[in-house]
Design an enzyme around this catalytic site. Sequence first.
Site, PDB file in Angstrom:
ATOM      1  CG  HIS A 222      -1.993   0.995   1.184  1.00 10.15           C
ATOM      2  ND1 HIS A 222      -1.768   2.320   1.453  1.00 10.15           N
ATOM      3  CD2 HIS A 222      -3.299   0.881   0.845  1.00 10.15           C
ATOM      4  CE1 HIS A 222      -2.912   2.990   1.299  1.00 10.15           C
ATOM      5  NE2 HIS A 222      -3.857   2.137   0.928  1.00 10.15           N
ATOM      6  NE  ARG A 264      -5.970  -1.064  -0.362  1.00  9.24           N
ATOM      7  CZ  ARG A 264      -6.837  -1.795   0.300  1.00  9.24           C
ATOM      8  NH1 ARG A 264      -6.713  -3.103   0.340  1.00  9.24           N
ATOM      9  NH2 ARG A 264      -7.844  -1.240   0.949  1.00  9.24           N
ATOM     10  CE  LYS A 267      -9.968  -0.311  -2.838  1.00  7.35           C
ATOM     11  NZ  LYS A 267     -10.158  -0.567  -1.410  1.00  7.35           N
ATOM     12  CG  ASP A 270      -7.636   9.244  -1.981  1.00  5.84           C
ATOM     13  OD1 ASP A 270      -7.401  10.454  -1.910  1.00  5.84           O
ATOM     14  OD2 ASP A 270      -8.043   8.574  -1.019  1.00  5.84           O
ATOM     15  CB  CYS A 272      -4.525  11.402   0.492  1.00  9.99           C
ATOM     16  SG  CYS A 272      -5.060   9.686   0.434  1.00  9.99           S
ATOM     17  CE1 TYR A 273      -3.288   6.045  -0.414  1.00  7.78           C
ATOM     18  CE2 TYR A 273      -5.062   6.015  -2.027  1.00  7.78           C
ATOM     19  CZ  TYR A 273      -4.545   5.636  -0.800  1.00  7.78           C
ATOM     20  OH  TYR A 273      -5.291   4.857   0.043  1.00  7.78           O
ATOM     21  CG  ASP A 362     -10.900  10.233  -2.326  1.00  4.87           C
ATOM     22  OD1 ASP A 362     -10.579  10.099  -3.501  1.00  4.87           O
ATOM     23  OD2 ASP A 362     -11.339   9.288  -1.640  1.00  4.87           O
ATOM     24  CG  ASP A 369     -10.688  15.225   4.274  1.00  5.62           C
ATOM     25  OD1 ASP A 369      -9.449  15.261   4.348  1.00  5.62           O
ATOM     26  OD2 ASP A 369     -11.299  14.379   3.598  1.00  5.62           O
ATOM     27  CG  HIS A 372      -8.297  13.768   1.201  1.00  2.60           C
ATOM     28  ND1 HIS A 372      -9.132  13.205   2.136  1.00  2.60           N
ATOM     29  CD2 HIS A 372      -7.816  12.734   0.450  1.00  2.60           C
ATOM     30  CE1 HIS A 372      -9.174  11.890   1.964  1.00  2.60           C
ATOM     31  NE2 HIS A 372      -8.381  11.575   0.946  1.00  2.60           N
TER      32      HIS A 372
HETATM   33  C1  LIG Z   1       2.680   8.735   8.967  1.00  2.00           C
HETATM   34  C2  LIG Z   1       1.495   7.853   8.897  1.00  2.00           C
HETATM   35  C3  LIG Z   1       0.749   7.617  10.146  1.00  2.00           C
HETATM   36  C4  LIG Z   1       1.169   7.320   7.721  1.00  2.00           C
HETATM   37  C5  LIG Z   1      -0.042   6.545   7.409  1.00  2.00           C
HETATM   38  C6  LIG Z   1       0.123   5.984   6.035  1.00  2.00           C
HETATM   39  C7  LIG Z   1      -1.167   5.542   5.407  1.00  2.00           C
HETATM   40  C8  LIG Z   1      -1.993   6.544   4.661  1.00  2.00           C
HETATM   41  C9  LIG Z   1      -1.500   4.267   5.445  1.00  2.00           C
HETATM   42  C10 LIG Z   1      -2.674   3.762   4.707  1.00  2.00           C
HETATM   43  C11 LIG Z   1      -3.548   2.885   5.526  1.00  2.00           C
HETATM   44  C12 LIG Z   1      -4.518   2.100   4.645  1.00  2.00           C
HETATM   45  C13 LIG Z   1      -4.291   0.642   4.455  1.00  2.00           C
HETATM   46  C14 LIG Z   1      -5.493   2.705   4.061  1.00  2.00           C
HETATM   47  C15 LIG Z   1      -6.441   1.983   3.144  1.00  2.00           C
HETATM   48  O1  LIG Z   1      -7.592   2.625   3.229  1.00  2.00           O
HETATM   49  P1  LIG Z   1      -8.735   2.383   2.140  1.00  2.00           P
HETATM   50  O2  LIG Z   1      -8.997   0.935   1.935  1.00  2.00           O
HETATM   51  O3  LIG Z   1      -9.890   3.232   2.582  1.00  2.00           O
HETATM   52  O4  LIG Z   1      -8.101   3.076   0.868  1.00  2.00           O
HETATM   53  P2  LIG Z   1      -7.687   2.499  -0.560  1.00  2.00           P
HETATM   54  O5  LIG Z   1      -8.919   1.964  -1.178  1.00  2.00           O
HETATM   55  O6  LIG Z   1      -7.200   3.717  -1.277  1.00  2.00           O
HETATM   56  O7  LIG Z   1      -6.610   1.486  -0.340  1.00  2.00           O
HETATM   57 ZN   LIG Z   2      -7.399   9.686   0.582  1.00  2.00          ZN
END
Ligand SMILES: CC(C)=CCC/C(C)=C/CC/C(C)=C/COP(=O)(O)OP(=O)(O)O
Ligand SMILES: [Zn+2]
Length: 435
Positions: A222, A264, A267, A270, A272-273, A362, A369, A372
């Site tokens: 991820h 990942r 998916k 977004d 934030c990535y 996002d 928010d 983001h």
């Molecule tokens: C410094 C610090 C604390 C960093 C955190 C890093 C971080 C953002 C980790 C991601 C956690 C995670 C598996 C989200 C999936 O969410 P989802 O399933 O809602 O999102 P997706 O569909 O985009 O994978």
């Molecule tokens: Zn996001």
Amino acid sequence: MDSVESSDQRRATVSQREQWMVQDQVFQIYDIFANIPHKTRTLMLELQRDNHIEYLTRGLKQLSSSFVVLDANRPWLCYWILHSIALLGESIDYELENNVIDFLKHCQDPNGGYGGGPGQMPHLATTYAAVNSLITLGGRRALSSINRGKLYAFLRGMKDPSGAFRMHDAGEIDVRACYTAISVASILNILDDELIKGVGNYILSCQTYEGGIAGEPGSEAHGGYTFCGLAAMILINEANRLDLAGLLDWVVFRQGVECGFQGRTNKLVDGCYSFWQGGVFALLKGLHSVDGEHVALSDAEEGDSATDGTSEGEDGNSLETDETCHIKQGVGDGEMAPLFHSVALQQYIILCSQEQEGGFRDKPGKARDYYHTCYCLSGLSVCQYSQSKDEHSPPLPRAVLGPYSNLLEPVHPLYNVVLKQYQEAHEFFSSQSTS
Ligand SMILES: CC(C)=CCC/C(C)=C/CC/C(C)=C/COP(=O)(O)OP(=O)(O)O
Ligand SMILES: [Zn+2]
């Protein structure tokens, strides 16, 4: 059909349908953009600085007046808002600054580390957020409010016998915990061999067959964890133990035809990535230039010079919207060629994630928010400086999508704090003892 479908296949099918819907929305925006007069196009690409500042300052004032509210997220809200304001090159007024410092002092545990609010159990994530907030504010009052001796003891207490870290007392062990612990120890100049021992082995065990890094062994790669894992490995000087070519292979394919990044495989993209994945490229670029030494990106670097998919328009920095994001693989002269399409990513951030009234989201259809807003702006900054040779060379106009006034402050990608704030903290903590 359902009975023979694995859960992975089901997820891919659902995700495929959602992906088409998102792509539809995004391409409609890009279509409008491509078909409007040039003047309006320039306006659409403008960063709405005043509205962002207004949205962020309002949020901080609300937070400051309700610091008593019981939730465990307030140091994070401080960091997301303060870092966003700093990226925009602004600062907050003296009274608000003092309120934040006092609030974070109350979140500091007498035995070290920061909780999500006054009296709450110290936690590595809120410790990282509080420390980065105080470094972003800068100045003696903010920096000296951090009890580094106690913080070191807290970090040692979070260390598992395996070497990895727990998020909190008896909490979960994961790559996030390793990164947040190593990041605060490094930036506060309290990182030592005892804290480092075993961290590299744990992170290595989280790199998956895809090449990215998962939160824990056996989980899925991820973007959030890949950033955390790679940054931590660089901070402890063990990045070369990772399969960096595999990691690069994984991350380049996370930029979608929408131009944004997904977290990942299979998916949705977004905003934030833009930082979690975009930041990985900034880290790899930094690695490449350490002492002029090449790190093990060799497979990926041996390609011929290829197009990066960018075509200059009247602005000198627009791009063909029907192009996907080609990755340039290497120029063969020892210089790092673009590994992701930074102008395309800026297009996604500005046209799809930016709210005209302030803040970022996002994707289209979602609400803005502060999380983001912070990571879209951090990603935007990474993009703008991604082609600069070093921190002292300002980006060329063609590296910045839209007017040059969109240019943000550069970040230190290992910590995600504005570079100037990192430098001040580095100087301050280099001259301090922990006792
Ligand atoms: C410094 C610090 C604390 C960093 C955190 C890093 C971080 C953002 C980790 C991601 C956690 C995670 C598996 C989200 C999936 O969410 P989802 O399933 O809602 O999102 P997706 O569909 O985009 O994978
Ligand atoms: Zn996001």
